[in-house]
Design an enzyme around this catalytic site. Structure first.
Site, PDB file in Angstrom:
ATOM      1  N   GLU A 282       0.832  -1.206   0.000  1.00 28.04           N
ATOM      2  CA  GLU A 282       0.000   0.000   0.000  1.00 28.04           C
ATOM      3  C   GLU A 282       0.869   1.259   0.000  1.00 28.04           C
ATOM      4  O   GLU A 282       0.569   2.242  -0.685  1.00 28.04           O
ATOM      5  CB  GLU A 282      -0.917  -0.022   1.227  1.00 28.04           C
ATOM      6  CG  GLU A 282      -2.179   0.802   1.058  1.00 28.04           C
ATOM      7  CD  GLU A 282      -3.177   0.524   2.188  1.00 28.04           C
ATOM      8  OE1 GLU A 282      -3.898  -0.485   2.097  1.00 28.04           O
ATOM      9  OE2 GLU A 282      -3.227   1.292   3.147  1.00 28.04           O
ATOM     10  N   GLU A 285       2.262   1.756  -3.391  1.00 31.25           N
ATOM     11  CA  GLU A 285       1.196   2.245  -4.275  1.00 31.25           C
ATOM     12  C   GLU A 285       0.950   3.737  -4.029  1.00 31.25           C
ATOM     13  O   GLU A 285       0.769   4.512  -4.975  1.00 31.25           O
ATOM     14  CB  GLU A 285      -0.081   1.434  -4.010  1.00 31.25           C
ATOM     15  CG  GLU A 285      -1.143   1.633  -5.071  1.00 31.25           C
ATOM     16  CD  GLU A 285      -2.441   0.918  -4.718  1.00 31.25           C
ATOM     17  OE1 GLU A 285      -2.454   0.082  -3.798  1.00 31.25           O
ATOM     18  OE2 GLU A 285      -3.464   1.234  -5.362  1.00 31.25           O
ATOM     19  N   CYS A 308      -8.088  -2.071   3.993  1.00 33.28           N
ATOM     20  CA  CYS A 308      -7.948  -3.284   4.826  1.00 33.28           C
ATOM     21  C   CYS A 308      -9.221  -3.682   5.534  1.00 33.28           C
ATOM     22  O   CYS A 308      -9.308  -4.755   6.106  1.00 33.28           O
ATOM     23  CB  CYS A 308      -6.836  -3.175   5.840  1.00 33.28           C
ATOM     24  SG  CYS A 308      -6.098  -1.601   6.001  1.00 33.28           S
ATOM     25  N   SER A 328      -6.951   1.879  -2.402  1.00 29.99           N
ATOM     26  CA  SER A 328      -5.779   1.078  -2.727  1.00 29.99           C
ATOM     27  C   SER A 328      -6.248  -0.297  -3.197  1.00 29.99           C
ATOM     28  O   SER A 328      -7.249  -0.810  -2.729  1.00 29.99           O
ATOM     29  CB  SER A 328      -4.915   0.931  -1.477  1.00 29.99           C
ATOM     30  OG  SER A 328      -4.026  -0.155  -1.628  1.00 29.99           O
ATOM     31  N   LYS A 367     -15.032  -9.969   8.561  1.00 28.43           N
ATOM     32  CA  LYS A 367     -13.939 -10.813   8.056  1.00 28.43           C
ATOM     33  C   LYS A 367     -14.451 -12.198   7.664  1.00 28.43           C
ATOM     34  O   LYS A 367     -13.881 -12.861   6.807  1.00 28.43           O
ATOM     35  CB  LYS A 367     -12.838 -10.942   9.102  1.00 28.43           C
ATOM     36  CG  LYS A 367     -12.030  -9.669   9.297  1.00 28.43           C
ATOM     37  CD  LYS A 367     -11.029  -9.451   8.177  1.00 28.43           C
ATOM     38  CE  LYS A 367     -10.344  -8.097   8.299  1.00 28.43           C
ATOM     39  NZ  LYS A 367      -9.607  -7.733   7.079  1.00 28.43           N
ATOM     40  N   GLU A 370     -15.566 -11.579   4.303  1.00 33.90           N
ATOM     41  CA  GLU A 370     -14.454 -11.303   3.389  1.00 33.90           C
ATOM     42  C   GLU A 370     -13.807 -12.595   2.881  1.00 33.90           C
ATOM     43  O   GLU A 370     -13.549 -12.750   1.694  1.00 33.90           O
ATOM     44  CB  GLU A 370     -13.396 -10.437   4.075  1.00 33.90           C
ATOM     45  CG  GLU A 370     -12.274 -10.009   3.130  1.00 33.90           C
ATOM     46  CD  GLU A 370     -11.158  -9.233   3.822  1.00 33.90           C
ATOM     47  OE1 GLU A 370     -10.738  -9.646   4.918  1.00 33.90           O
ATOM     48  OE2 GLU A 370     -10.707  -8.230   3.264  1.00 33.90           O
ATOM     49  N   GLU A 375     -13.253 -13.867  -5.192  1.00 34.35           N
ATOM     50  CA  GLU A 375     -11.943 -13.480  -5.734  1.00 34.35           C
ATOM     51  C   GLU A 375     -10.797 -13.899  -4.813  1.00 34.35           C
ATOM     52  O   GLU A 375      -9.635 -13.821  -5.189  1.00 34.35           O
ATOM     53  CB  GLU A 375     -11.893 -11.973  -6.038  1.00 34.35           C
ATOM     54  CG  GLU A 375     -12.006 -11.045  -4.841  1.00 34.35           C
ATOM     55  CD  GLU A 375     -13.440 -10.642  -4.504  1.00 34.35           C
ATOM     56  OE1 GLU A 375     -14.369 -11.440  -4.798  1.00 34.35           O
ATOM     57  OE2 GLU A 375     -13.630  -9.557  -3.938  1.00 34.35           O
ATOM     58  N   CYS A 512     -10.536  -1.290  14.645  1.00 40.61           N
ATOM     59  CA  CYS A 512     -10.757  -2.713  14.955  1.00 40.61           C
ATOM     60  C   CYS A 512     -10.918  -2.982  16.451  1.00 40.61           C
ATOM     61  O   CYS A 512     -11.557  -3.957  16.840  1.00 40.61           O
ATOM     62  CB  CYS A 512      -9.618  -3.555  14.414  1.00 40.61           C
ATOM     63  SG  CYS A 512      -9.327  -3.281  12.665  1.00 40.61           S
TER      64      CYS A 512
END
Lengths: 587, 162
Positions: A282, A285, A308, A328, A367, A370, A375, A512
């Site tokens: 990141e 980037e 994230c 990102s 999560k 996720e 993908e 978090c």
């Protein structure tokens, strides 16, 4: 100032103070149920609907709900007269008369505010019998809705609509038929729900809970044909101890690693390792986009947004799909860990990816969703098999008769257990961007940072901003936590009002540490602050505090990935986003 | 959940936008907007609510909550011949309940529903100001007074051919 008498005690309060607050000021705790006050987040829910907090006011015919009645000069309030006690009991008995009696096997047992109240009020019978409201159970990849247990406190609605501005949950229908549901009573997985889990965090009963993966984990750990490895997110170590009676803010990193080994994991790794990796990708980037921008390339988009947080990702995919090329492309640490574990590490230990079970311990329920995204699978095999929450881990440790408090501290295994202070602070709002700045500064300026602590990026304010001097180049940074705050920042970007180079966004208030899978705080937001302090404490204790100095991350690039943003890194560590605007459908 | 799938035409969307705009797209006017929109379409299918949500910047769940809370709003299109039974005090004491039961039985639907062929829909209303004729039933524009359960078949038969 207003003077009044509560339970024979005189109290002076400012105008506009409720009876509930005035009583609290002098140490009288009137029981509540629907009421919610998340002080530091400026969130208050007081529909006055449950009537549990009723008190008797001299000269007033009816009992008054303390949470929604303002104090008046000369008021005389009784919080435990016989009339009050009887009314309170009746109210709870009536609520219980339309509530399932499965407390013994309910996921919320032990953490249920209704159960606590029934216990506190000494309810031993339910004299009322009548119709029970029933509704179908709704299971999504992360959250289960069992509205038979809903008491219509509307707390989830406040979190979903006002705090997170996601707008999935609303009370529908009326009277006995009313339930809290998504539009057109569609299932959560057809809605714009982000699975942030803030509704789960505030639900007083078992109406909203996370999908439980504990049994699957127990079976996998017992399977000799499988190699089971675990990664633990930074915010877990700052909260897990609470489940074992430790003070909020106690770090239990070593005990947690020891407990995981006792549970039988073959390798105990750390998501922090992958957080360092995230910063490499990141951060690179960010610098890449920044230098292109400074060289006048108009095709490059700024600000860069962190990626994230899976709830945040789903939020912009639904609500701001036209901006999906701004975040990102770096995957989250959980997914980077999974991708590396099932390639680089699987090769190292010579295990087929299908026999390697990657489990994550997360402060989060999103999560769970996720790791189920397509993908992040190879031929149907997920990079991360499933995720369990901090709460589920605590339960599992208790189930396994592990004396958590008596455990000797242990270390993580290598190579994927090594981490820096930069990765630990991923667990709090402001942490990801601070970690990115530590690395981006040194890579960009080729100079060593005089000081790694960036106090200006820390705090609990919902939206924060700061400018960091990159040796003459001012870098403007924005931070938002809570999706409502994220929405404000995004709307500014859309309107061209934003001048930021980089923005960090976390879906949950506090980041978090306040995630939907953390131990319940029952309205005590000082616990979030204690967890945040613990996170920065762990960072300060680390000898290495910059991601690019993580030796095992450096080795991973040397042996396997090449360099940040290489073709291989792109393939394994980056992702793409979807326009989900039209994905919502009505069944 | 009972919703009928509809595809909105461009001009329908424009009409909803126009109504929202006439209230300055203010979220606080949600009920007024829904009232007008229902006046336009006869009912509030999901697709219509979606357009209102977008224009007023109110979540779809909130709108659905309002639509299902107020009995005035409906997500079901009215039948060709809407049947309304007055259940106001005067009609009620003179046996409106039994008449309603008979209509439900004959049409095979509940209050708030339409027959599958779209011919009849059934609603209750409160007082049409003809208490002298209680119990009162309206079918479309036509009013029937002093109705007994036995009359229900004959009333419906009047609409058999169209």
């Amino acid at each position: 100032m207003i003077k009044l008498i509560i339970d024979k005690k005189t109290v002076e309060v400012e105008k506009g103070t409720t009876i509930l607050q005035a009583a609290k000021n002098i140490g009288i705790h009137i029981p509540t149920l629907c009421y919610m006050n998340l002080g530091d987040l400026n969130i208050e829910n007081k529909p006055g609907g449950c009537r549990v907090c009723v008190v008797e006011v001299d000269g007033r015919r009816n009992l008054a709900p303390a949470c929604a009645t303002d104090c008046a000069e000369g008021m005389v309030v009784h919080t435990h007269s016989i009339r009050v006690l009887n009314a309170r009991k009746t109210v709870v008995q009536l609520i219980l008369s339309d509530h399932p009696f499965d407390c013994l096997i309910c996921a919320k047992s032990g953490n249920c505010e209704l159960q606590d109240l029934a216990h506190k009020l000494g309810i031993r019978e339910i004299p009322y019998q009548g119709e029970q409201s029933t509704y179908r159970e709704d299971t999504s990849p992360a959250i289960i809705r069992d509205v038979d247990k809903c008491i219509m406190c509307r707390r989830c609605e406040v979190m979903c609509n006002e705090v997170q501005t996601v707008g999935v949950l609303s009370a529908i229908n009326r009277g006995f038929q009313s339930v809290v549901a998504p539009a057109f009573e569609m299932n959560l997985d057809h809605s714009v729900c982000t699975y942030c889990g803030q509704c789960v965090n505030v639900c007083p009963t078992g109406a909203l809970t996370e999908v439980d993966h504990t049994n699957q984990l127990i079976n996998d750990l017992a399977d000799p044909g499988k190699t089971v490895i675990v990664q633990t997110a930074p915010a877990v170590r700052a909260a897990l101890g609470e489940e074992f009676g430790m003070e909020p803010g106690t770090l239990v990193t070593g005990k947690m690693a020891a407990a995981l080994r006792e549970l039988g994991f073959d390798y105990v790794f750390d998501t922090d390792f992958a957080a360092d990796l995230t910063i490499m990708e990141e951060g690179t980037e960010l610098l890449d986009r920044l230098s292109k921008h400074l060289n006048g390339d108009t095709n490059v988009h700024l600000p860069i947004l962190t990626s994230c947080c899976p709830a945040w990702v789903k939020f912009f995919e639904h609500q701001f799909p036209e901006m999906k090329d701004i975040p990102s492309t770096a995957r989250s640490p959980q997914q980077m860990f999974g991708a590396i574990a099932k390639t680089y590490f699987a090769d190292k230990i010579n295990v087929d990816r299908k026999k390697l079970v990657v489990v994550s311990i997360m402060p989060c329920v999103a999560k769970k969703y996720e790791c189920s995204r397509d993908e992040f699978k190879v031929d149907g095999n997920p990079d991360v098999d499933y995720s369990i929450s901090t709460r589920e881990l605590a339960n599992l440790i208790k189930q396994a008769n592990i004396d958590f408090l008596g455990l000797e501290d242990a270390d993580f295994d290598n190579p994927m257990g090594e981490s820096t202070g930069a990765s630990v602070i991923f667990g709090t709002t402001g942490g990801v961007i601070e970690a990115a700045v530590r690395t981006a500064y040194e890579v960009h300026t080729q100079k060593e940072l005089p000081k790694v602590d960036f106090e200006e990026l820390r705090g609990m304010e919902g939206i924060r901003s700061a400018t960091i001097d990159f040796d003459g180049l001012p870098i403007s940074i924005g931070i938002a936590h809570g999706l409502g705050n994220a929405r404000k920042l995004l709307e500014d970007i859309k309107a061209g009002k934003s001048q930021y180079h980089a923005i960090e966004i976390m879906a949950c208030p506090g980041g978090c540490i306040g995630g939907g899978g953390q131990p319940y705080i029952h309205g005590d937001t000082s616990i979030l602050k204690a967890r945040q302090k613990a996170i920065y404490q762990e960072d300060a204790q680390k000898t290495i505090r910059k991601s690019h100095e993580n030796k095992y991350v450096q080795k991973l690039y040397e042996e396997f990935l090449g360099k940040p943003m290489s073709e291989k890194a792109h393939h394994l560590l980056h992702t793409h986003y979807f326009d989900r605007k039209k994905e919502v459908f009505i069944d | 959940m009972s919703s009928i799938k509809v595809k909105l035409k461009e001009k329908d969307i424009a009409k909803i936008q126009e109504i929202c705009k006439s209230f300055d797209n203010k979220p606080g006017d949600l009920i007024n907007v829904l009232h007008k929109v229902q006046g336009e379409f006869g009912y509030l299918p999901a697709e219509v609510q979606e357009v209102v949500a977008e224009n007023l910047n109110v979540s779809l769940a909130k709108i659905y909550g309002v639509v299902t809370f107020y009995s005035f709003f409906t997500m079901i299109p009215k039948g060709k011949h809407p049947v309304s039974i007055c259940t106001g005090t005067a009609c009620y004491v003179r046996g409106a309940e039994k008449v309603l039961e008979e209509f439900k039985k004959e049409l095979g639907i509940k209050v708030g529903e339409s027959t599958p062929d779209g011919k009849f829909s059934l609603t209750c209303l409160r007082c049409v100001g003809a208490c002298g004729l209680a119990p009162v039933v309206q079918v479309g524009e036509k009013t029937y007074g002093r109705i007994a359960p036995d009359d229900v078949k004959n009333i419906l038969a009047e609409y058999e051919d169209n």
